[in-house]
Design a protein around this motif. Structure first.
Motif, PDB file in Angstrom:
ATOM      1  N   SER A 236      -2.339 -16.118  39.602  1.00  0.00           N
ATOM      2  CA  SER A 236      -0.925 -15.753  39.656  1.00  0.00           C
ATOM      3  C   SER A 236      -0.187 -17.004  40.107  1.00  0.00           C
ATOM      4  O   SER A 236      -0.817 -17.969  40.534  1.00  0.00           O
TER       5      SER A 236
ATOM      6  N   ARG B 118       1.410 -11.331  49.392  1.00  0.00           N
ATOM      7  CA  ARG B 118       2.564 -10.719  50.043  1.00  0.00           C
ATOM      8  C   ARG B 118       3.599 -11.821  50.252  1.00  0.00           C
ATOM      9  O   ARG B 118       3.353 -12.785  50.954  1.00  0.00           O
ATOM     10  N   TYR B 119       4.771 -11.657  49.607  1.00  0.00           N
ATOM     11  CA  TYR B 119       5.876 -12.601  49.758  1.00  0.00           C
ATOM     12  C   TYR B 119       6.724 -12.215  50.965  1.00  0.00           C
ATOM     13  O   TYR B 119       7.157 -11.070  51.076  1.00  0.00           O
TER      14      TYR B 119
ATOM     15  N   CYS C 290      -4.616 -10.581  45.668  1.00  0.00           N
ATOM     16  CA  CYS C 290      -3.469  -9.914  46.296  1.00  0.00           C
ATOM     17  C   CYS C 290      -2.600 -10.943  47.006  1.00  0.00           C
ATOM     18  O   CYS C 290      -3.074 -12.005  47.401  1.00  0.00           O
TER      19      CYS C 290
ATOM     20  N   LYS D  23       2.646  -5.470  49.912  1.00  0.00           N
ATOM     21  CA  LYS D  23       1.491  -6.089  49.244  1.00  0.00           C
ATOM     22  C   LYS D  23       1.571  -5.848  47.736  1.00  0.00           C
ATOM     23  O   LYS D  23       1.940  -4.768  47.288  1.00  0.00           O
ATOM     24  N   GLN D  24       1.214  -6.877  46.973  1.00  0.00           N
ATOM     25  CA  GLN D  24       1.092  -6.772  45.524  1.00  0.00           C
ATOM     26  C   GLN D  24      -0.275  -7.313  45.134  1.00  0.00           C
ATOM     27  O   GLN D  24      -0.758  -8.270  45.737  1.00  0.00           O
ATOM     28  N   CYS D  25      -0.897  -6.705  44.119  1.00  0.00           N
ATOM     29  CA  CYS D  25      -2.205  -7.173  43.661  1.00  0.00           C
ATOM     30  C   CYS D  25      -2.233  -7.251  42.141  1.00  0.00           C
ATOM     31  O   CYS D  25      -1.607  -6.435  41.454  1.00  0.00           O
ATOM     32  N   ASN D  26      -2.970  -8.230  41.630  1.00  0.00           N
ATOM     33  CA  ASN D  26      -3.257  -8.281  40.202  1.00  0.00           C
ATOM     34  C   ASN D  26      -4.182  -7.127  39.871  1.00  0.00           C
ATOM     35  O   ASN D  26      -4.786  -6.508  40.759  1.00  0.00           O
TER      36      ASN D  26
ATOM     37  N   THR E  86       4.010 -17.240  51.472  1.00  0.00           N
ATOM     38  CA  THR E  86       3.258 -16.178  50.817  1.00  0.00           C
ATOM     39  C   THR E  86       1.828 -16.116  51.345  1.00  0.00           C
ATOM     40  O   THR E  86       1.147 -17.135  51.421  1.00  0.00           O
TER      41      THR E  86
END
Length: 115
Positions: free
Chosen positions: A32, A100-101, A98, A106-109, A56
């Motif tokens: 990413s 986190r901005y 994963c 949390k965001q993950c592919n 991040t």
């Protein structure tokens, strides 16, 4: 008898919703703009790197053939740092990158299943 059906259904849904990694001589990876994660071709080593000099947080979540869940984090958020881990028993079967901005959610592919 209902519990085994629920577990099987859950596993099938997870498989349907995830991406499959393509095998290569160099292993498997997911990228990413924030970071990357790579699993070695022998499925014993995992490396996650933070690719941006920002705040991040970047980490990888993975599971092994012994059904154990693990997390490996890039050492410092925003420092072009990498974190590594190894599997001594079994091998890595699935992983995801994963991030986190700015301390937001949390965001993950998508998960990458290794076959």
């Amino acid at each position: 008898m209902r519990k085994p059906i629920t577990v099987l259904t859950t596993l099938l849904l997870l498989l349907a919703m995830t991406a499959t990694a393509s095998a290569s001589g160099n292993g498997w990876r997911s990228d990413s703009p924030a970071g990357s994660v790579k699993v070695s071709s022998d499925r014993k080593h995992i490396t996650v790197c933070d690719l941006e000099d920002d705040t991040t947080e970047v980490w990888a979540e993975y599971a092994t053939s012994f059904l154990l869940m693990h997390t490996v984090k890039a050492e410092k958020a925003g420092g072009f740092e990498c974190g590594e881990d190894s599997v001594f028993f079994g091998y890595i079967t699935v992983f995801k990158l994963c991030f986190r901005y700015n301390q937001v959610a949390k965001q993950c592919n998508r998960s990458v299943w290794i076959k």
